[in-house]
Design an enzyme around this catalytic site. Structure first.
Site, short mmCIF file in Angstrom:
data_model
loop_
_atom_site.label_atom_id
_atom_site.label_comp_id
_atom_site.label_asym_id
_atom_site.label_seq_id
_atom_site.Cartn_x
_atom_site.Cartn_y
_atom_site.Cartn_z
N GLU A 135 0.89 -1.17 0.00
CA GLU A 135 0.00 0.00 0.00
C GLU A 135 0.92 1.21 0.00
O GLU A 135 1.72 1.36 0.93
CB GLU A 135 -0.89 -0.08 1.25
CG GLU A 135 -2.09 0.80 1.17
CD GLU A 135 -1.97 1.96 2.09
OE1 GLU A 135 -1.47 3.01 1.62
OE2 GLU A 135 -2.34 1.83 3.26
N CYS A 170 -2.69 7.74 4.77
CA CYS A 170 -2.68 7.41 3.34
C CYS A 170 -3.98 7.86 2.68
O CYS A 170 -4.04 8.00 1.47
CB CYS A 170 -2.45 5.93 3.14
SG CYS A 170 -3.19 4.93 4.39
P1 NAP Z 1 9.51 3.71 3.47
O1 NAP Z 1 10.71 4.54 3.28
O2 NAP Z 1 8.90 3.12 2.27
O3 NAP Z 1 9.91 2.54 4.50
C1 NAP Z 1 9.01 1.51 4.86
C2 NAP Z 1 9.78 0.21 5.05
O4 NAP Z 1 10.26 -0.27 3.79
C3 NAP Z 1 11.01 0.34 5.93
O5 NAP Z 1 11.13 -0.82 6.70
C4 NAP Z 1 12.14 0.46 4.94
O6 NAP Z 1 13.38 0.01 5.43
C5 NAP Z 1 11.66 -0.43 3.81
N1 NAP Z 1 12.21 0.01 2.53
C6 NAP Z 1 12.10 1.25 1.98
N2 NAP Z 1 12.74 1.29 0.79
C7 NAP Z 1 13.26 0.05 0.59
C8 NAP Z 1 14.04 -0.53 -0.45
N3 NAP Z 1 14.40 0.17 -1.53
N4 NAP Z 1 14.42 -1.81 -0.32
C9 NAP Z 1 14.05 -2.53 0.76
N5 NAP Z 1 13.32 -2.03 1.79
C10 NAP Z 1 12.93 -0.76 1.70
O7 NAP Z 1 8.36 4.49 4.22
P2 NAP Z 1 8.37 5.42 5.53
O8 NAP Z 1 9.70 5.35 6.19
O9 NAP Z 1 7.22 5.01 6.30
O10 NAP Z 1 8.09 6.87 5.03
C11 NAP Z 1 8.73 7.48 3.96
C12 NAP Z 1 7.69 8.06 3.01
O11 NAP Z 1 6.75 7.04 2.67
C13 NAP Z 1 6.83 9.16 3.59
O12 NAP Z 1 7.44 10.41 3.52
C14 NAP Z 1 5.61 9.05 2.71
O13 NAP Z 1 5.81 9.76 1.52
C15 NAP Z 1 5.48 7.61 2.41
N6 NAP Z 1 4.45 6.92 3.24
C16 NAP Z 1 3.25 6.67 2.69
C17 NAP Z 1 2.28 6.02 3.43
C18 NAP Z 1 0.95 5.71 2.85
O14 NAP Z 1 0.14 5.18 3.57
N7 NAP Z 1 0.68 5.98 1.59
C19 NAP Z 1 2.52 5.63 4.74
C20 NAP Z 1 3.77 5.90 5.28
C21 NAP Z 1 4.73 6.54 4.51
P3 NAP Z 1 14.45 0.98 6.17
O15 NAP Z 1 14.31 0.62 7.60
O16 NAP Z 1 15.77 0.63 5.63
O17 NAP Z 1 14.05 2.37 5.87
#
Ligand code: NAP
Length: 523
Positions: A265, A302
């Site tokens: 998601e 979201c």
């Molecule tokens: P995220 O950066 O996507 O991280 C979520 C999880 O996925 C973390 O455990 C992260 O590991 C892992 N991950 C991220 N990129 C990866 C990759 N390339 N390869 C493997 N694993 C990966 O999300 P976030 O930290 O929650 O927030 C960052 C941004 O996501 C926000 O600024 C927002 O834009 C978006 N977000 C959207 C929603 C929604 O519901 N639509 C919700 C939350 C966040 P690590 O521990 O290494 O970071």
């Protein structure tokens, strides 16, 4: 309960060997103890071996046993008391009442899945009895049920430290389906994750289940996350987070020798349509509802309403003025992490290059506080500028002014997949709303009338999903009891003697399931 800074691999507390993760209180920028050393490929290997060893036994637990396990998790989370609330508030900057509410939702969600498991509808039992005399060919006895896919990797979300993290919706639905779960904790709330992880691990032991039913790992997504998704014993993935993270994990899962489903998601801007009669009759109330939904929880949902679409005219001008007045009085709020705050700042900065700012909230008074923003643009610009569709995670929204209904339709056709689309309408708007509906059904997972998209009910009919990039698989929902279907697959048993059939399929229906028997649904 004292935090240990350790991972949980089955029933064992194990220290990591990689870079240390330390939570930061975003309200003060102060680091929080203890440090959590990240796991490595070896830890993934151990957790996957245990999960695989547990799978066949766990998936054949009785409906009552599995339901009781889910209820025990909820009880154990509640038993953590204020320790959990205080730690989650410190790690996320979210107010205590919000965390309390989220704990309530998390435990209610686990109990809802317990009820779902007991009812057994998800087994979707179908029986086509043998027709040995059928001409020209006899029919075999055919019986179908659903079985668990296998161990599931769950990535905790940053924005729901309880309801979409260690024991959140993905974990609850996978466990309900009969799948062992390995969670990769989100680095933003490791202490909350440990507390909840220990509550789940205690429930595993309280219920006498094999230890591999649940493990909790810390560490980098690129190492631990990718190792999990590519381990051959993992059979599905649940994820909530960024578009780039979701795509990276989906691609890794697709590149495996045995590709597996990833239920990610990711990104949605949740268009809200203000139809003419509604706008004319109640622009002030609409502005109030809109700004409340936009700024709730610093906009970190979201389902946040990031896009408003309406036909231009005096009524829309009034709405913009009223929304701008309200928004300019809204306080800046602490965001979940310094990273999410800087992504919000960057997103607002980028949007400012392409659209006009009509209001800003009260400036920040402390670290990591997001200042709400409202933008406006013309449909002609929206139709030709892809930057205007980018999700800005936080309290920022863009109003698109259209010339007429045809331009509203064009803007709608241009939209990417969405979790929600909202219609603000009165009776006189019915024809216009109806004309738009086929487009919106193609675009979104949930369509709402005269409500606001934030606030997602956990129920049987809920859909929290939608076409890409809202999710990676539009056929599924990550909230509500139908989320269990993501982790199941059908198996058909042909001409099995009753003694060899699983209990759910036996002739005398010992589980009293409502079967589809020779084409008729049983009462
Ligand atoms: P995220 O950066 O996507 O991280 C979520 C999880 O996925 C973390 O455990 C992260 O590991 C892992 N991950 C991220 N990129 C990866 C990759 N390339 N390869 C493997 N694993 C990966 O999300 P976030 O930290 O929650 O927030 C960052 C941004 O996501 C926000 O600024 C927002 O834009 C978006 N977000 C959207 C929603 C929604 O519901 N639509 C919700 C939350 C966040 P690590 O521990 O290494 O970071």
């Amino acid at each position: 309960m004292t935090l240990t800074g350790k991972m949980l691999i089955g029933q064992q507390l194990l220290g990591g060997t990689r870079d240390v993760i330390r939570a930061i209180n975003p309200a003060t920028d102060a680091p929080l103890e203890p440090a959590y050393a990240g796991g490595s490929g070896e830890h993934v290997e151990q957790a996957c071996a245990l999960a695989w060893a547990a799978f066949d036994r766990y998936r054949e637990t009785s409906l009552a046993q599995r339901a009781q396990f889910l209820e025990t998790i909820a009880e154990n989370i509640e038993a953590l008391g204020d320790t959990l609330i205080e730690r989650a508030a410190a790690e996320t900057g979210l107010p205590v009442p919000r965390i309390q509410g989220e704990r309530g939702r998390t435990c209610a969600q686990l109990r809802t899945f317990a009820r779902t498991v007991r009812a057994g509808e998800w087994l979707d039992v179908r029986v086509d009895t043998a027709q040995p005399q059928r001409q020209p060919l006899p029919r075999a006895d055919l019986r179908q049920r659903h079985v668990a896919l296998g161990p599931v990797a769950v990535f905790g979300a940053s924005n729901f430290p309880l309801a979409f993290s260690v024991a959140g919706g993905d974990t609850a639905s996978a466990l309900a389906a009969g799948c062992p779960v390995i969670v990769k904790a989100h680095a933003a709330h490791p202490g909350t994750s440990e507390l909840v992880g220990r509550a789940v691990a205690k429930a595993v032991s309280d219920c006498g289940l094999p230890e591999g039913v649940f493990s909790l790992l810390y560490g980098s997504g690129r190492e631990v996350g990718i190792a999990l998704v590519t381990d051959p014993r993992i059979k599905a993935v649940g994820f909530t987070g960024s578009r780039s993270g979701g795509i990276a994990l989906t691609q890794a899962a697709q590149a495996r020798p045995e590709p597996i489903p990833v239920y990610a998601e990711m990104s949605s801007i949740n268009p809200v349509y203000l139809f003419a009669a509604a706008l004319e009759a109640r622009s002030a109330a609409l502005a109030q509802g809109f700004v409340a939904s936009l700024t709730q929880g610093a906009g970190q949902f979201c389902t946040n309403p990031g896009l408003v679409i309406a036909v231009r005219g005096p009524a829309l001008d009034r709405f913009i003025q009223q929304a701008a007045d309200l928004l300019s009085r809204s306080a800046a709020q602490t965001m979940l992490t310094p990273g999410i705050f800087s992504a919000f700042q960057a997103g607002v900065g980028a949007l400012s290059q392409h659209a006009k700012v009509v209001a800003r909230g009260v400036p920040a008074q402390g670290p990591n506080q997001g200042q709400a923003h409202l933008f406006v643009t013309e449909a002609s610009a929206f139709l030709t500028n892809e930057h205007l569709q980018a999700e800005v995670f936080g309290a920022a929204s863009l109003i698109v002014a259209c010339a007429d209904s045809e331009e509203v339709r064009q803007v709608s056709e241009q939209l990417e997949g969405q979790l929600t689309a909202t219609l603000q309408m009165d009776e006189a708007d019915l024809a216009n709303a109806k004309a738009l509906l086929p487009v919106l059904e193609r675009k979104a997972g949930r369509l709402l009338v005269n409500g606001w998209p934030t606030g997602v009910e956990v129920s049987d009919a809920m859909v929290h999903g939608g076409p890409f990039p809202a999710t990676s698989d539009a056929r599924s929902t990550s909230v509500g009891t139908a989320a269990i279907l993501r982790f199941l697959r059908p198996v058909c048993y042909q001409d099995f003697p009753d003694a060899l059939l699983p209990t759910a399929l036996q002739q005398d229906n010992p589980l009293l399931l409502r079967r589809l028997l020779d084409g008729q649904r049983e009462a």
